[in-house]
Write an enzyme that holds these catalytic residues in place. Structure first.
Site, PDB file in Angstrom:
ATOM      1  N   LYS A   1       0.860  -1.188   0.000  1.00 16.35           N
ATOM      2  CA  LYS A   1       0.000   0.000   0.000  1.00 16.35           C
ATOM      3  C   LYS A   1       0.896   1.238   0.000  1.00 16.35           C
ATOM      4  O   LYS A   1       1.739   1.413   0.891  1.00 16.35           O
ATOM      5  CB  LYS A   1      -0.887  -0.043   1.251  1.00 16.35           C
ATOM      6  CG  LYS A   1      -2.153   0.769   1.152  1.00 16.35           C
ATOM      7  CD  LYS A   1      -3.030   0.475   2.364  1.00 16.35           C
ATOM      8  CE  LYS A   1      -4.328   1.209   2.331  1.00 16.35           C
ATOM      9  NZ  LYS A   1      -5.076   1.049   3.584  1.00 16.35           N
TER      10      LYS A   1
HETATM   11  O1  G3P Z   1      -8.146   2.024   4.632  1.00 17.98           O
HETATM   12  C1  G3P Z   1      -8.476   3.402   4.632  1.00 17.98           C
HETATM   13  C2  G3P Z   1      -9.577   3.672   5.537  1.00 17.98           C
HETATM   14  O2  G3P Z   1      -9.371   2.837   6.624  1.00 17.98           O
HETATM   15  C3  G3P Z   1      -9.802   5.008   6.125  1.00 17.98           C
HETATM   16  O3  G3P Z   1     -10.983   4.911   6.859  1.00 17.98           O
HETATM   17  O4  G3P Z   1     -12.663   5.578   8.499  1.00 17.98           O
HETATM   18  O5  G3P Z   1     -10.253   6.206   8.843  1.00 17.98           O
HETATM   19  O6  G3P Z   1     -11.606   7.311   7.082  1.00 17.98           O
HETATM   20  P1  G3P Z   1     -11.394   6.056   7.872  1.00 17.98           P
END
Ligand code: G3P
Length: 217
Positions: A87
């Site tokens: 990633k």
């Molecule tokens: O993998 C990316 C994602 O986890 C981000 O999620 O909820 O932290 O915006 P969030």
């Protein structure tokens, strides 16, 4: 649409895996920290633990932000297990690294994507997955789902093979909308997946079926 779970919590990964509908896992440094997993050695062991639960792509994020550093870290991560996807953040050095990895046959997930232009660059570099963060766009009054639609249109126009991995999913309706607009993959928390099960007519219908069966027994 493929279902990935977006967590580093092993119990939740196992629970989703046991449902028989899980295709892969995404993690990031914040999700690791949330589980108390810190330090390179522990993080690497955690990736291996995840790979032992799920037989599908597992995104492992690089920390370096310079080309040489991303390559070194990414190649080491890719060697850990056949299912590791490297990633890489959407920055110039990241795009250069994705192009390098693509030529070497190393799978990549271009993360922190917030515009169609960034997604176009990721596809041109040969990313395996592109991760538009739809929840974080919604958070700032921007339409995250519209971004998924725009990327779908652009990728279909040119038949790019990069898979749209809708990330930053926050709830069950995000999953359904992603399926409607044609995201290839969604990655969300276990709660968003579990929400798909719920319907009061299923609950009342099953209750009635069981009650009627028991009348004759
Ligand atoms: O993998 C990316 C994602 O986890 C981000 O999620 O909820 O932290 O915006 P969030």
């Amino acid at each position: 649409m493929k279902f990935f779970i977006d967590t580093a919590n092993l119990a939740q990964i196992k629970e989703a895996q046991d449902l028989g509908i899980l295709d892969g896992v995404t993690t990031n440094p914040s999700l690791m920290a949330k589980e108390g997993i810190t330090g390179q050695k522990n993080i690497i062991q955690h990736y291996l633990d995840i790979c032992n639960i799920v037989d599908g792509p597992v995104s492992a994020e690089v920390i370096a932000t310079d080309f040489e550093g991303i390559i070194k870290e990414g190649e080491a991560l890719a060697k850990l297990h056949k299912n590791i996807v490297v990633k890489v953040p959407m920055i110039k050095e990241g795009i250069k690294a994705i192009s390098y990895f693509s030529k070497k046959g190393i799978k990549t997930n271009c993360t922190l994507v917030f515009s169609a232009g960034q997604a176009l660059l990721a596809a041109k570099a040969g990313a395996t997955y592109v991760s538009p963060f739809l929840g974080r766009l919604d958070d700032i009054s921007s339409d995250g789902m519209r971004l998924i639609e725009d990327i779908r249109l652009i990728y279909d126009n040119y038949m790019y093979e990069t898979q749209i991995l809708a990330a930053s999913i926050r709830h069950t309706m995000h999953i359904l909308k992603c399926a409607e607009v044609g995201a290839d993959v969604m990655t969300g928390p276990l709660s968003s997946i579990n929400g798909l099960f719920n319907h009061p007519l299923t609950d009342s219908g099953l209750k009635q079926f069981l009650a009627d069966y028991n009348k004759g027994n």
